[in-house]
Scaffold this motif. Structure first.
Motif, PDB file in Angstrom:
ATOM      1  N   LEU A 172     -57.175 -25.092  70.345  1.00 30.14           N
ATOM      2  CA  LEU A 172     -55.699 -25.888  70.117  1.00 30.14           C
ATOM      3  C   LEU A 172     -55.352 -26.840  71.092  1.00 30.14           C
ATOM      4  CD1 LEU A 172     -53.756 -23.346  68.349  1.00 30.14           C
ATOM      5  CD2 LEU A 172     -55.157 -25.098  67.154  1.00 30.14           C
ATOM      6  N   GLY A 173     -56.016 -26.750  72.618  1.00 26.45           N
ATOM      7  CA  GLY A 173     -55.805 -27.666  73.503  1.00 26.45           C
ATOM      8  C   GLY A 173     -54.992 -26.947  74.705  1.00 26.45           C
ATOM      9  N   TYR A 174     -54.663 -25.529  74.769  1.00 24.79           N
ATOM     10  CA  TYR A 174     -54.216 -25.048  75.473  1.00 24.79           C
ATOM     11  C   TYR A 174     -54.837 -24.300  76.821  1.00 24.79           C
ATOM     12  CZ  TYR A 174     -50.207 -24.787  72.099  1.00 24.79           C
ATOM     13  OH  TYR A 174     -49.214 -25.006  71.145  1.00 24.79           O
ATOM     14  N   ARG A 175     -54.254 -24.219  77.999  1.00 25.17           N
ATOM     15  CA  ARG A 175     -54.935 -23.675  79.164  1.00 25.17           C
ATOM     16  C   ARG A 175     -54.493 -22.084  78.563  1.00 25.17           C
ATOM     17  NH1 ARG A 175     -53.076 -28.079  81.154  1.00 25.17           N
ATOM     18  NH2 ARG A 175     -51.076 -27.325  81.847  1.00 25.17           N
ATOM     19  N   THR A 176     -55.262 -21.274  78.829  1.00 29.11           N
ATOM     20  CA  THR A 176     -54.919 -19.767  78.773  1.00 29.11           C
ATOM     21  C   THR A 176     -54.983 -18.925  79.863  1.00 29.11           C
ATOM     22  OG1 THR A 176     -57.227 -19.113  78.103  1.00 29.11           O
ATOM     23  CG2 THR A 176     -55.840 -19.836  76.256  1.00 29.11           C
TER      24      THR A 176
END
Ligand code: PEP
Ligand code: MN
Length: 371
Positions: free
Chosen positions: A24-28
């Protein structure tokens, strides 16, 4: 945004959640510092941030809750992220929706009035003239009627739209009418200044998306069985398509007592004023179901903070084709206009009424779309 994971989630499922978030395009970042066995585990997400992500993340079986919505607040929400500080939220100012001469929100109130259904050109003209003279800025009237029984009067359909077009042009007043079928959005949109989505259609997401694709204002009525959260989610469907002109309408929910047709949820109105930047209006006619209670419910709605009213008015009470028991006279409507003016003033707000000069000074949009 923080995701709280379910306790004792197997590692492969944690991995799969992290992978999904990255897609989804997030850094986790897995927050796993808790020393205690069974302590909650969180995933911190940064970047990304589209409104629909919150719901998608909540749908994951391994996610217990989305703790901090951060940048992913929904479009209807009063609180929105501060562009320069993505992790903090600030209150959005009220949205003001303009429809012809009407203004809803941002300290301005307007009144919508007219018959339940369009019955004939003569009758609509007569009612339109009366409500306009009394102070309404928008005329209502259904061509397509969503009746509980298939044997009740269903409205005049396309002939009703044609009548609406004529009366709108003659009286130079904006019109609100219901669209029931997604396939009719184009045709209804050619005539009306504002789409009405009725209580029975609030959960028709295909219809909501279709009106959302237009840039015409939408009056969204709360279903009699919907929670406030469901009502706001329906509005979100329209907003998510890029149509920012949504006005919410509380029209009463199902109660257990039949003294009124529905139960006007004034608490929901007061709550919505805080919870969303969208304007909120009240329809006391369908809430009361009886003419004698329309005025007190109108007053209650405005006192709770509503940005306007929609009221069923008829000039020939014995000839009404639908919802006759709740139709009020033009004289009774005039009294409500007086109430609205006083109540608005009490709150430091302003009631906008129809101005003859508006036509001369150039109600460009109405003139251009009619000619
Ligand atoms: C109406 O406005 O006439 C109507 C049918 O209202 P609702 O959808 O709230 O029942
Ligand atoms: Mn009605």
């Amino acid at each position: 945004m923080l995701l709280r994971l379910h306790d004792r989630l197997p590692e492969p499922e944690v991995e799969s959640i992290l992978r999904f978030c990255k897609e989804l395009g997030y850094r986790t970042q897995l927050l796993d510092g808790a020393p205690l066995e069974g302590a909650p585990r969180y995933v911190r997400l940064e970047g990304g941030g589209r409104p629909e992500h919150r719901a998608r993340l909540e749908d994951l079986t391994g996610v217990r809750e989305v703790v901090d919505v951060g940048r992913a607040t929904e479009l209807h929400a009063r609180m929105a992220p501060v562009p320069t500080q993505p992790d903090s939220l600030a209150a959005r100012p009220d949205s003001c929706v303009s429809v012809g001469q009407a203004r809803f929100g941002g300290g301005r109130l307007s009144l919508i009035a007219g018959p339940c259904a369009i019955e004939s050109a003569e009758r609509l003209r007569e009612i339109a003239g009366a409500v306009r003279a009394a102070g309404a800025t928008l005329l209502r009237g259904g061509a397509f009627k969503p009746r509980t029984s298939p044997y009740s009067f269903q409205g005049l359909g396309r002939r009703g739209l044609q009548i609406l077009r004529e009366v709108r042009a003659e009286l130079q007043i904006g019109v609100v009418t219901e669209v029931l079928d997604p396939r009719d959005v184009g045709d209804v949109g050619e005539v009306c200044d504002m789409f009405q989505i009725g209580a029975r259609s609030m959960t028709n997401q295909v219809l909501l998306r279709e009106v959302g694709k237009t840039r015409k204002p939408v009056l969204l009525k709360r279903s009699f069985g919907a929670t406030v959260a469901e009502f706001l989610s329906a509005a979100e469907y329209v907003l998510a398509e890029g149509n920012e002109s949504v006005v919410l309408c509380e029209r009463g929910i199902r109660g257990f007592d039949s003294v009124t047709r529905n139960l006007l949820d004034v608490g929901a109105v007061a709550h919505l004023v805080q919870a969303t930047h969208l304007p909120v209006i009240v329809d006391p006619s369908h809430a009361a179901g009886r003419a004698d209670l329309v005025r007190p419910l109108a007053r209650a709605g405005l006192a709770a903070g509503a940005d306007g009213l929609m009221i069923e008015v008829h000039t020939q009470p014995f000839e009404v084709h639908s919802d006759g028991e709740q139709a009020i006279s033009a004289a009774a409507f005039r009294e409500i206009v007086g109430d609205a003016r006083s109540l608005a003033r009490l709150d430091g707000r302003e009631l906008v009424t129809y101005e003859e000069s508006f036509e001369r000074n150039g109600n460009q949009r109405i003139r251009e779309t009619i000619s």
